[in-house]
Write an enzyme that holds these catalytic residues in place. Sequence first.
Site, PDB file in Angstrom:
ATOM      1  N   LEU A  46       1.073  -1.082  -0.093  1.00  0.00           N
ATOM      2  CA  LEU A  46       0.144  -0.224  -0.329  1.00  0.00           C
ATOM      3  C   LEU A  46       0.927   1.609  -0.251  1.00  0.00           C
ATOM      4  O   LEU A  46       2.261   1.583   0.972  1.00  0.00           O
ATOM      5  CB  LEU A  46      -1.331   0.301   1.440  1.00  0.00           C
ATOM      6  CG  LEU A  46      -2.279   1.151   0.903  1.00  0.00           C
ATOM      7  CD1 LEU A  46      -2.776   1.681   0.047  1.00  0.00           C
ATOM      8  CD2 LEU A  46      -2.547   1.335   3.216  1.00  0.00           C
ATOM      9  N   HIS A 113       0.926  -5.714   1.693  1.00  0.00           N
ATOM     10  CA  HIS A 113      -0.766  -5.491   0.784  1.00  0.00           C
ATOM     11  C   HIS A 113       0.025  -6.409  -0.734  1.00  0.00           C
ATOM     12  O   HIS A 113      -0.694  -7.234  -2.012  1.00  0.00           O
ATOM     13  CB  HIS A 113      -1.192  -4.402   0.003  1.00  0.00           C
ATOM     14  CG  HIS A 113      -2.414  -4.420  -1.310  1.00  0.00           C
ATOM     15  ND1 HIS A 113      -3.319  -3.806  -1.307  1.00  0.00           N
ATOM     16  CD2 HIS A 113      -3.284  -5.490  -0.637  1.00  0.00           C
ATOM     17  CE1 HIS A 113      -4.020  -3.568  -1.269  1.00  0.00           C
ATOM     18  NE2 HIS A 113      -4.535  -5.304  -1.167  1.00  0.00           N
ATOM     19  N   ASP A 240      15.856   6.485  12.654  1.00  0.00           N
ATOM     20  CA  ASP A 240      14.985   6.479  11.090  1.00  0.00           C
ATOM     21  C   ASP A 240      13.258   7.132  11.729  1.00  0.00           C
ATOM     22  O   ASP A 240      12.910   5.853  12.955  1.00  0.00           O
ATOM     23  CB  ASP A 240      14.007   4.751  11.347  1.00  0.00           C
ATOM     24  CG  ASP A 240      13.737   4.366  10.742  1.00  0.00           C
ATOM     25  OD1 ASP A 240      13.198   5.239   9.796  1.00  0.00           O
ATOM     26  OD2 ASP A 240      13.881   3.192   9.888  1.00  0.00           O
ATOM     27  N   ASP A 281      11.628  -2.369   7.673  1.00  0.00           N
ATOM     28  CA  ASP A 281      12.600  -2.916   7.403  1.00  0.00           C
ATOM     29  C   ASP A 281      12.462  -3.616   6.895  1.00  0.00           C
ATOM     30  O   ASP A 281      13.968  -4.003   6.152  1.00  0.00           O
ATOM     31  CB  ASP A 281      13.393  -3.494   8.932  1.00  0.00           C
ATOM     32  CG  ASP A 281      12.742  -1.599   9.884  1.00  0.00           C
ATOM     33  OD1 ASP A 281      13.611  -1.332   9.681  1.00  0.00           O
ATOM     34  OD2 ASP A 281      13.223  -2.364  10.654  1.00  0.00           O
ATOM     35  N   ASP A 296      20.585  -8.689   8.193  1.00  0.00           N
ATOM     36  CA  ASP A 296      20.581  -7.668   7.218  1.00  0.00           C
ATOM     37  C   ASP A 296      19.070  -8.145   6.179  1.00  0.00           C
ATOM     38  O   ASP A 296      18.757  -9.154   5.755  1.00  0.00           O
ATOM     39  CB  ASP A 296      22.140  -7.106   6.083  1.00  0.00           C
ATOM     40  CG  ASP A 296      21.479  -6.227   5.071  1.00  0.00           C
ATOM     41  OD1 ASP A 296      20.298  -5.919   5.047  1.00  0.00           O
ATOM     42  OD2 ASP A 296      22.498  -5.834   4.488  1.00  0.00           O
TER      43      ASP A 296
END
Length: 313
Positions: A46, A113, A240, A281, A296
Amino acid sequence: MTGFFSRLLRRLVLAATAGLLLVGGGAQAQTGYTQTRYPIVLVHGLFGFDSALGIDYFYGIPDALRQGGAKVYVAQVSAANSTEVRGEQLLAQVKTILAITGAAKVNLVGHSHGGPTTRYVAGVAPQLVASVTSIGGVNRGSRVADILRGVAPAGSVSEAVANAAAKALVGLINLTSGGTGLPQMPTAALDSLTTAGSAKFNSRFPQGVPTSGCGNGAELVNGVRYYSWTGTLPLTNVLDASDALLTTLSLTFGEANDGLVSACSSRLGKHLGDYRQNHLDEVNQLLGLRDWFSTDPVTLYRQHANRLKQQGL
């Protein structure tokens, strides 16, 4: 669709150029670690995109997969619309990719989504799909979507206001990514992502969905292999800016979640693991900021491509 075809042509040229360069001997390319039999198609969630202002939605992931030998394509479907509308758009792009590459099938990888969107294609055209991988997929609905639909019921003023704001956001996304020709209907997207909307979709496309609880679903259905993984840590990096919002939203769940989707809802087919990641992430956003002490995200995609390769996919 014009924007998609132009981007597809550009990526084919880049892939061919990269192939010439790698003949000279990149170690990853020589080992073919990510060289799957069938092309990999990445599908955004989305309010997503393929690439905006030169920044990939799947940040750094397509190039990492290509460097190991994979053929990778990034779909662009409606940023906000129903699963069925997005699924039909993806199906058309899959057919184009197969026609261009000569491959018989594709490996679909969907985030958020994008998970149900890829499942739609596998449900209506399983002969074109080798595997479906859902990452943080909204496979049994999202508590966040339920709450939003509750405070903005159909036909209400609050729905109209929220719909206008969502359309403005989508317009900005399309302006920077080239997706202006795609139809957008935020309320349809919201309905698809609620628990009720997901249950309705799953009644038509149950393939790979766990029948109860938080277990695994069927791994192989109609010749298509189903996989999933997800994040379960909303706050992963204080640098972040998106982590604060995801952490706040995570409080609505009361169970393990990535900030937007619960761990149980995300499960599909063979579940490959829960990781110290939040919803962004999972696609290596924002710009690679993540929990530095966990796997990672790019490595997870590379490992999965190798898994598909080992399966002959």
